[in-house]
Enzyme design. Structure first.
Site, PDB file in Angstrom:
ATOM      1  N   TRP A  26      42.803  37.312  39.954  1.00 39.02           N
ATOM      2  CA  TRP A  26      41.339  37.233  39.830  1.00 39.02           C
ATOM      3  C   TRP A  26      40.891  38.244  38.756  1.00 39.02           C
ATOM      4  CZ3 TRP A  26      37.499  40.500  42.862  1.00 39.02           C
ATOM      5  CH2 TRP A  26      36.192  40.030  42.695  1.00 39.02           C
ATOM      6  N   ASP A  77      44.270  41.289  49.487  1.00 43.55           N
ATOM      7  CA  ASP A  77      42.938  40.768  49.228  1.00 43.55           C
ATOM      8  C   ASP A  77      42.845  39.445  49.984  1.00 43.55           C
ATOM      9  OD1 ASP A  77      40.592  39.703  48.317  1.00 43.55           O
ATOM     10  OD2 ASP A  77      41.029  39.952  46.186  1.00 43.55           O
ATOM     11  N   LYS A  93      33.362  33.063  51.273  1.00 45.32           N
ATOM     12  CA  LYS A  93      33.794  31.660  51.218  1.00 45.32           C
ATOM     13  C   LYS A  93      33.915  31.058  52.610  1.00 45.32           C
ATOM     14  CE  LYS A  93      35.063  33.322  47.169  1.00 45.32           C
ATOM     15  NZ  LYS A  93      34.868  32.991  45.797  1.00 45.32           N
TER      16      LYS A  93
HETATM   17  N1  KET Z   1      39.036  38.398  45.769  1.00 49.38           N
HETATM   18  C1  KET Z   1      39.327  37.214  45.195  1.00 49.38           C
HETATM   19  C2  KET Z   1      40.754  36.830  45.056  1.00 49.38           C
HETATM   20  C3  KET Z   1      38.290  36.394  44.750  1.00 49.38           C
HETATM   21  O1  KET Z   1      38.616  35.231  44.218  1.00 49.38           O
HETATM   22  C4  KET Z   1      36.951  36.800  44.894  1.00 49.38           C
HETATM   23  C5  KET Z   1      35.868  35.969  44.383  1.00 49.38           C
HETATM   24  C6  KET Z   1      36.717  38.027  45.521  1.00 49.38           C
HETATM   25  C7  KET Z   1      37.772  38.807  45.939  1.00 49.38           C
HETATM   26  C8  KET Z   1      35.344  38.593  45.747  1.00 49.38           C
HETATM   27  O2  KET Z   1      34.480  37.813  46.404  1.00 49.38           O
HETATM   28  P1  KET Z   1      33.177  38.433  47.106  1.00 49.38           P
HETATM   29  O3  KET Z   1      32.108  37.492  46.773  1.00 49.38           O
HETATM   30  O4  KET Z   1      32.959  39.821  46.559  1.00 49.38           O
HETATM   31  O5  KET Z   1      33.513  38.458  48.553  1.00 49.38           O
HETATM   32  N2  KET Z   1      36.076  35.037  43.568  1.00 49.38           N
HETATM   33  C9  KET Z   1      35.109  34.047  43.045  1.00 49.38           C
HETATM   34  C10 KET Z   1      33.755  34.582  42.714  1.00 49.38           C
HETATM   35  C11 KET Z   1      33.724  35.738  41.770  1.00 49.38           C
HETATM   36  O6  KET Z   1      34.416  35.751  40.760  1.00 49.38           O
HETATM   37  O7  KET Z   1      32.958  36.683  42.081  1.00 49.38           O
HETATM   38  C12 KET Z   1      35.759  33.330  41.876  1.00 49.38           C
HETATM   39  O8  KET Z   1      36.882  33.648  41.476  1.00 49.38           O
HETATM   40  O9  KET Z   1      35.131  32.377  41.376  1.00 49.38           O
END
Ligand code: KET
Length: 447
Positions: free
Chosen positions: A176, A257, A293
């Site tokens: 990510w 994660d 999610k």
């Molecule tokens: N870890 C991973 C692997 C991840 O894909 C995301 C979010 C997060 C943590 C953080 O998510 P949060 O909303 O802080 O709980 N990924 C998607 C959104 C982004 O980039 O913020 C994405 O990859 O599209």
């Protein structure tokens, strides 16, 4: 070809904007290149040297999408779930929990403690480690409510940078896009380990074992608990066990994660198996959880950081230091999202309803994988596309290159990250043909 002064100027601006340094401080030369359109008012601003930073590689895709007036535009950039109608989804169970909260007249809007809502923390630990986890039952886990997955990663990293002897973290290649930034800004030094093999579109397991095998003793290792982003490739349970053995033998610190629990298999327990394998051996482990999610609580920013320790006394000292990290950052976390999660996790009926809705989201994503695969087969699109149905979780790592992605955006108004990742959760039966047409055109016209 002869460069005009204008070409040279544009090239200089492009160089500045593309250099990583320009994200933070653009240096003085760029400001001299910018001519002011406001009668000279900006020239005496103390912020006049501030250079426009590039958009975020993932969230910036949505910014570009929002600006596109096309009626056929499609956003497959950010990993956010959409319904068959292409609409954001508020889970029914979330609406019910919110109704309960509204009806409860005793609720107030006081500050939460620095570590957040105690019940939320306990239930979050049980969700990821299992209700019967010895670590939870023996109070060996320090859990703090954080600002979703990102905030949990950041607090965990800040804690490790202050209190853990090894300051190097190994992250998978690729991972990510926010991971390297979160960890390096926390004061850790970031290295990568091999993870994905583009030739097989699968796990580079040998490369992974070699790289972790040669990591310095005690190094931190970032692991995606399930549904690896962006590749959609996870180790098998046997491979996880080999990873665990190697990591424990070298005293490498696992930092999980967990942003997609329930989204990979549709089962919360199955998707937590990798984490539980590590916790079961009694050694330390760090886990960042997100409810963005799996409960669709993206904008509520609800998550948790858990540090599994060897004794309850150590866990309570660790928690006291986590408070020291959190207090000067944002003092204490927001109450609403965590209250929703606690309502759902504590109530048997609501919990069950959640698992059904979660499974339905995971199943719809899997259906989209099959539909897209069939649509490419029908079009005779060159290449082997079986990885679309083999990969796991929200994303397909298509293998499309940045030029092919650019064509899909320019000609078909399809928005996705330039590494060729598409969010399957943003797709519906109605939009699959459009995406397949775009992919077919990109593959057959751009090398
Ligand atoms: N870890 C991973 C692997 C991840 O894909 C995301 C979010 C997060 C943590 C953080 O998510 P949060 O909303 O802080 O709980 N990924 C998607 C959104 C982004 O980039 O913020 C994405 O990859 O599209």
């Amino acid at each position: 070809m002869e460069q005009t002064p204008c070409d040279r100027r544009l090239a200089t601006i492009a160089r500045h904007l593309n250099s990583p340094r320009s994200e933070i401080d653009g240096g003085s030369s760029i400001s001299r290149l910018v001519t002011s359109a406001d009668g000279g008012r900006s020239s005496d601003s103390v912020f006049n040297h501030v250079v426009r930073a590039p958009e975020d590689p993932i969230l910036g895709v949505t910014v570009a999408y929002n600006k596109d007036p096309s009626p056929v535009k499609l956003n497959l950039g950010v990993g956010a779930y959409r319904t068959e109608e292409g609409k954001p989804l508020v889970l029914n169970v979330v609406k019910k929990a919110e109704q309960q909260l509204v009806n409860d007249r005793s609720r107030v809007k006081e500050y939460l403690p620095i570590v957040g809502l105690a019940e939320f923390n306990k239930l979050s630990a049980k969700l990821i480690f299992g209700a019967d986890s010895p670590a939870v039952l023996e109070n060996r886990v320090a859990t703090v409510q954080c600002l979703s997955g990102t905030g949990s990663l950041r607090i965990g990293a800040e804690f490790l940078a202050r209190h853990y002897h090894q300051k190097v973290i190994y992250i998978p290649q690729p991972t990510w896009g926010n991971h390297p930034k979160v960890f390096s800004l926390s004061g850790l030094s970031v290295k990568t380990y091999r993870y994905y093999d583009p030739a097989t579109r699968g796990l580079d397991f040998r490369g992974l074992l070699e790289d972790l095998g040669s990591a310095p003793s005690g190094a931190i290792v970032l692991l995606h608990a399930c549904a690896h982003n962006p590749t959609g490739v996870d180790p098998s349970l046997q491979q996880w066990e080999q990873i665990r053995k190697l990591m424990r033998s070298k005293r490498l610190m696992p930092f999980f994660d967990s942003a997609y629990q329930g989204f990979a298999s549709g089962s919360l327990d199955e998707d937590a198996q990798s984490v539980r394998l590590f916790v079961a051996d009694g050694s330390e482990c760090v886990v960042a959880q997100s409810y963005a999610k799996n409960m669709g609580l993206y904008g509520e920013r609800v998550g948790a950081l858990s540090i599994v320790c060897k004794s309850a006394d150590i866990a309570s000292r660790v928690e006291s230091q986590l408070k020291i990290v959190i207090r000067p950052m944002y003092s204490n976390p927001p109450i609403h999202g965590a209250s929703i999660v606690a309502c759902i996790l504590r109530d048997r009926q609501l919990y069950h309803e959640w698992t059904v809705e979660l499974k339905a989201m995971a199943d719809r994503i899997i259906r989209m994988r099959h539909q897209l695969y069939s649509a490419l087969q029908e079009r005779g699109t060159p290449g082997d596309w079986s990885h679309i149905i083999k990969q796991i979780g929200m994303f397909t790592f298509t293998g499309l290159n940045s030029k092919q992605v650019a064509l899909m955006t320019a000609e078909f108004h399809i928005y996705m990250t330039s590494d060729g990742r598409i969010s399957m959760a943003g797709l519906s039966s109605a939009t699959v043909p459009h995406l397949a047409d775009a992919m077919h055109a990109a593959i057959t016209h751009v090398v």
